[in-house]
Design a protein around this motif. Structure first.
Motif, PDB file in Angstrom:
ATOM      1  N   ARG A   4       0.795  -1.143  -0.050  1.00 58.44           N
ATOM      2  CA  ARG A   4      -0.187  -0.080   0.075  1.00 58.44           C
ATOM      3  C   ARG A   4       0.953   1.208  -0.056  1.00 58.44           C
ATOM      4  O   ARG A   4       1.951   1.318   0.544  1.00 58.44           O
ATOM      5  N   PRO A   5       0.468   2.440  -0.748  1.00 59.76           N
ATOM      6  CA  PRO A   5       1.385   3.598  -0.746  1.00 59.76           C
ATOM      7  C   PRO A   5       1.432   4.393   0.867  1.00 59.76           C
ATOM      8  O   PRO A   5       0.411   3.978   1.727  1.00 59.76           O
ATOM      9  N   SER A   6       2.505   4.678   0.942  1.00 56.35           N
ATOM     10  CA  SER A   6       2.643   5.259   2.329  1.00 56.35           C
ATOM     11  C   SER A   6       1.713   6.584   2.473  1.00 56.35           C
ATOM     12  O   SER A   6       1.204   6.727   3.742  1.00 56.35           O
ATOM     13  N   GLU A   7       1.485   7.247   1.131  1.00 49.45           N
ATOM     14  CA  GLU A   7       0.795   8.388   1.390  1.00 49.45           C
ATOM     15  C   GLU A   7      -0.033   8.432   0.124  1.00 49.45           C
ATOM     16  O   GLU A   7       0.559   8.640  -0.872  1.00 49.45           O
ATOM     17  N   PRO A   8      -1.399   8.363   0.135  1.00 47.31           N
ATOM     18  CA  PRO A   8      -2.120   8.513  -0.983  1.00 47.31           C
ATOM     19  C   PRO A   8      -1.987   9.820  -1.660  1.00 47.31           C
ATOM     20  O   PRO A   8      -1.572  10.679  -0.971  1.00 47.31           O
ATOM     21  N   LEU A   9      -2.122   9.734  -3.197  1.00 50.53           N
ATOM     22  CA  LEU A   9      -1.787  10.946  -3.860  1.00 50.53           C
ATOM     23  C   LEU A   9      -3.060  12.044  -3.524  1.00 50.53           C
ATOM     24  O   LEU A   9      -4.548  11.492  -3.332  1.00 50.53           O
ATOM     25  N   ALA A  10      -2.736  13.095  -3.234  1.00 56.04           N
ATOM     26  CA  ALA A  10      -3.709  14.138  -2.852  1.00 56.04           C
ATOM     27  C   ALA A  10      -4.598  14.531  -4.201  1.00 56.04           C
ATOM     28  O   ALA A  10      -5.798  14.983  -3.929  1.00 56.04           O
ATOM     29  N   GLY A  11      -4.171  14.348  -5.401  1.00 55.38           N
ATOM     30  CA  GLY A  11      -4.823  14.816  -6.665  1.00 55.38           C
ATOM     31  C   GLY A  11      -3.766  15.382  -7.448  1.00 55.38           C
ATOM     32  O   GLY A  11      -2.747  15.843  -7.150  1.00 55.38           O
ATOM     33  N   PHE A  12      -4.097  15.372  -9.040  1.00 56.58           N
ATOM     34  CA  PHE A  12      -3.284  16.035  -9.833  1.00 56.58           C
ATOM     35  C   PHE A  12      -3.547  17.328  -9.993  1.00 56.58           C
ATOM     36  O   PHE A  12      -4.718  17.942  -9.711  1.00 56.58           O
ATOM     37  N   ALA A  13      -2.590  18.065 -10.255  1.00 60.27           N
ATOM     38  CA  ALA A  13      -2.558  19.638 -10.366  1.00 60.27           C
ATOM     39  C   ALA A  13      -3.584  19.824 -11.625  1.00 60.27           C
ATOM     40  O   ALA A  13      -3.380  19.103 -12.786  1.00 60.27           O
ATOM     41  N   ASN A  14      -4.264  21.038 -11.665  1.00 57.71           N
ATOM     42  CA  ASN A  14      -5.342  21.520 -12.652  1.00 57.71           C
ATOM     43  C   ASN A  14      -4.400  21.413 -14.089  1.00 57.71           C
ATOM     44  O   ASN A  14      -4.752  21.231 -15.178  1.00 57.71           O
TER      45      ASN A  14
END
Length: 254
Positions: free
Chosen positions: A8-18
């Motif tokens: 599992r990822p240590s920190e999930p991706l917060a989201g991609f930049a616009n």
């Protein structure tokens, strides 16, 4: 033989930049090639290759096997698909996974491969399989080939150095930017580099030119947020002076 492990990822991706940069992948890859791929190594190498070749400022936009093997991001990804056998002979490495992925991508027609040499070494070159690339690759291998230096070894990109900061916040290190990063690492204190990356990211300006401008401004004007006490740049310059003097003395010894 046990199969690859997942984590599992240590920190999930917060989201991609616009306004994030994007990689162009031919529609045919998704329509015709992707449904046929069975080996995860081929999938990873094929998709990553579109990204890697996009950052090459040469024609054709070939990528050498040596450059791919030195790419820390690709190596980390392929390590997830490495099978651990009961004996050293049966174990696979990330380089094995890379070679298998390249072989399958060439066999399927996603990539073209050629071998070319310069006065000092021979390289395997890979390009996306298009008619224009095929012609250009034939011309390239028939002439006097000028090979770029490979990317920094993966060890330089792991940890907390400038290569790791660049990969974590911008993109994988290319051969075009590697020399500039090395020069900056020698020129500026480590905490300056780390803080410059942090400031650029916080302002949504995560690109090397902006980060470099921050470092140059601090070098010319000084940092206003430095805590009172001994200047870390002075300590860094003194350390570099001692290291240079030590190297000079070692060269002069018989």
């Amino acid at each position: 033989m046990s199969g690859p492990t997942t984590s599992r990822p240590s920190e999930p991706l917060a989201g991609f930049a616009n306004s994030g940069l994007a990689t162009a992948v031919p529609n045919q890859f998704f329509a015709r090639v992707l449904p046929q791929i069975e080996a995860p190594e081929e999938l990873v190498v094929s998709v990553y290759f579109f990204f890697a070749q996009q950052h090459k400022r040469r024609s054709p936009r070939y990528v050498t096997k040596r450059e791919l093997a030195a790419d820390a991001t690709l190596a980390r990804t392929l390590s997830h698909f490495v099978a651990q056998g009961p004996s050293p002979e049966s174990r696979q490495t990330a380089e094995d996974a890379l070679e298998r992925g390249l072989d399958l991508a060439v066999w399927r027609g996603t990539l073209l491969r050629a071998r070319a040499g310069s006065s000092s070494r021979e390289e395997e070159l890979y390009v996306v399989n298009t008619p224009a690339n095929r012609r250009a690759l034939e011309d390239l291998t028939a002439g006097d080939l000028h090979l770029d230096e490979s990317l920094p070894p993966a060890a330089n990109a792991n940890g907390s150095g400038i290569f790791a900061l660049y990969e974590q916040n911008i993109r994988p290190v290319s051969s075009l930017i590697a020399d500039e990063l090395k020069e900056a690492e020698q020129r500026y204190p480590e905490n300056w580099i780390r803080d410059a990356f942090r400031e650029a990211v916080s302002l949504n300006r995560a690109n090397w030119r902006y980060i470099e401008s921050i470092l140059r401004r601090w070098e010319a004007e000084g940092r206003q947020d430095e805590k009172p006490g001994r200047d870390p740049q002075v300590e860094w310059l003194e350390r570099r002076y001692r290291e240079g003097k030590r190297r000079l003395n070692s060269r002069s010894d018989p």
